[in-house]
Design an enzyme around this catalytic site. Structure first.
Site, PDB file in Angstrom:
ATOM      1  N   LYS A 159       0.849  -1.192   0.000  1.00 41.40           N
ATOM      2  CA  LYS A 159       0.000   0.000   0.000  1.00 41.40           C
ATOM      3  C   LYS A 159       0.885   1.242   0.000  1.00 41.40           C
ATOM      4  O   LYS A 159       1.771   1.394   0.841  1.00 41.40           O
ATOM      5  CB  LYS A 159      -0.848  -0.009   1.273  1.00 41.40           C
ATOM      6  CG  LYS A 159      -2.303   0.200   1.038  1.00 41.40           C
ATOM      7  CD  LYS A 159      -3.031   0.076   2.342  1.00 41.40           C
ATOM      8  CE  LYS A 159      -4.488   0.381   2.159  1.00 41.40           C
ATOM      9  NZ  LYS A 159      -5.175   0.427   3.447  1.00 41.40           N
TER      10      LYS A 159
HETATM   11  C1  E4P Z   1      -8.536   0.985   3.355  1.00 49.36           C
HETATM   12  O1  E4P Z   1      -7.677   0.336   2.837  1.00 49.36           O
HETATM   13  C2  E4P Z   1      -8.392   1.682   4.649  1.00 49.36           C
HETATM   14  O2  E4P Z   1      -7.672   0.828   5.505  1.00 49.36           O
HETATM   15  C3  E4P Z   1      -9.699   1.960   5.332  1.00 49.36           C
HETATM   16  O3  E4P Z   1     -10.801   1.594   4.564  1.00 49.36           O
HETATM   17  C4  E4P Z   1      -9.798   3.279   6.002  1.00 49.36           C
HETATM   18  O4  E4P Z   1     -11.053   3.374   6.619  1.00 49.36           O
HETATM   19  P1  E4P Z   1     -11.414   4.470   7.707  1.00 49.36           P
HETATM   20  O5  E4P Z   1     -11.704   5.741   7.006  1.00 49.36           O
HETATM   21  O6  E4P Z   1     -12.614   3.914   8.394  1.00 49.36           O
HETATM   22  O7  E4P Z   1     -10.224   4.579   8.633  1.00 49.36           O
END
Ligand code: E4P
Length: 218
Positions: A83
Site C-alpha cells: 500500500k
Molecule cells: C482501506 O484500505 C483503509 O484501511 C480503510 O478503509 C480506512 O477506513 P477508515 O476511514 O474507516 O479509517
C-alpha cells in the site's frame, strides 16, 4: 464483486474466511497499531489465513525508501500487496514497483484525477476513501462512479477498492456501480447478513415445524 476485510485482527479474518465469501484483506498503520503485534509476522499470518491479497502499507515518504520497504514487504508472502500513499513520491514508487512485478494498492485517494495518475503508473489497485468524504459532506460514492468511468474510458486494468466503508448501503451502492472490490470492517460484514424478516420468517418456520411434528405423534 470481491469482498476484502479491512482489519489486522486474526479472529475477524478467520471468522470472515469461514463464511467462504472473503477474498482478501486490507490493513493500514492505524489497524496494525490497534493489534499491537509484530507487523511482519502479522502480515504473514493474514496472508496464510485469507489465501488472497493482503495490503500492507509503507511508511516512508520518498520513492526510493518506499521501493526498498515494498521489496521487504513483498518478501513476506506472495499474497502481499504494497500500500502506497497517493503523493507524488508514491506515484514514482508505484511506477518502479510495477516494473519489478510488485503489486500495489494506492491509498488515500480522494479524487478521480489522483486515481488516474495511480493507474497510469501501473497500480494494481486504487483505494478511494468513501466514508471520509461523506464525513466532510462530500458524496464519497460519486468519486467511485467517476473513477470507474475514467478507468473504463481507457481500459486501465487497475482495480477499484471501495474503502473507508461505514455501513451496508456503501456496499450496495458500490456493487450497483460495479466496483471491483469493497473492503469493509468486520462489523459491517456482519450487518450484511441480517434482515428482521429473515429472522421472523425463520422463527415462524421452526415453530410450525414443531407443531407439525407434534401432530404426527397422534
Ligand atoms: C482501506 O484500505 C483503509 O484501511 C480503510 O478503509 C480506512 O477506513 P477508515 O476511514 O474507516 O479509517
Amino acid at each position: 464483486m470481491k469482498l476484502f476485510l479491512d482489519t489486522a485482527n486474526l479472529e475477524e479474518v478467520r471468522k470472515g474466511v469461514s463464511y467462504g465469501i472473503v477474498d482478501g484483506v486490507t490493513t493500514n498503520p492505524t489497524l496494525v497499531q490497534k493489534e499491537g503485534s509484530d507487523f511482519r509476522s502479522r502480515v504473514g499470518e493474514l496472508c496464510e489465513l485469507v489465501k488472497g491479497p493482503v495490503s500492507a502499507e509503507v511508511i516512508s515518504l520518498n520513492a526510493e525508501e518506499m521501493v526498498a520497504e515494498a521489496r521487504e514487504l513483498a518478501e513476506i508472502h506472495e499474497h502481499v500487496v504494497v500500500k502506497i500513499p497517493m503523493i507524488p513520491e508514491g506515484v514514482r514508487a508505484v511506477k518502479k514497483l510495477s516494473t519489478l512485478g510488485i503489486k500495489t494498492n494506492v491509498t488515500l485517494v480522494f479524487s478521480a484525477v489522483q486515481a488516474l495518475l495511480a493507474a497510469k503508473a501501473g497500480a494494481t489497485y486504487v483505494s478511494p476513501f468513501i466514508g471520509r468524504l461523506d464525513d466532510i459532506s462530500s458524496t464519497g460514492m460519486a468519486l467511485v462512479e467517476e473513477i470507474i468511468e475514467v478507468f473504463s474510458n481507457y481500459d486501465f486494468s487497475t482495480e477499484v477498492i471501495v474503502a473507508s466503508v461505514r455501513h451496508p448501503m456503501h456496499v450496495l451502492e458500490a456493487a450497483m456501480l460495479g466496483a471491483d472490490i469493497v473492503t469493509l470492517p468486520f462489523a459491517v460484514l456482519e450487518k450484511l447478513f441480517g434482515h428482521p424478516l429473515t429472522e421472523k420468517g425463520l422463527e415462524r418456520f421452526l415453530e410450525d415445524w414443531k407443531k407439525y411434528q407434534a401432530s404426527q405423534k397422534h
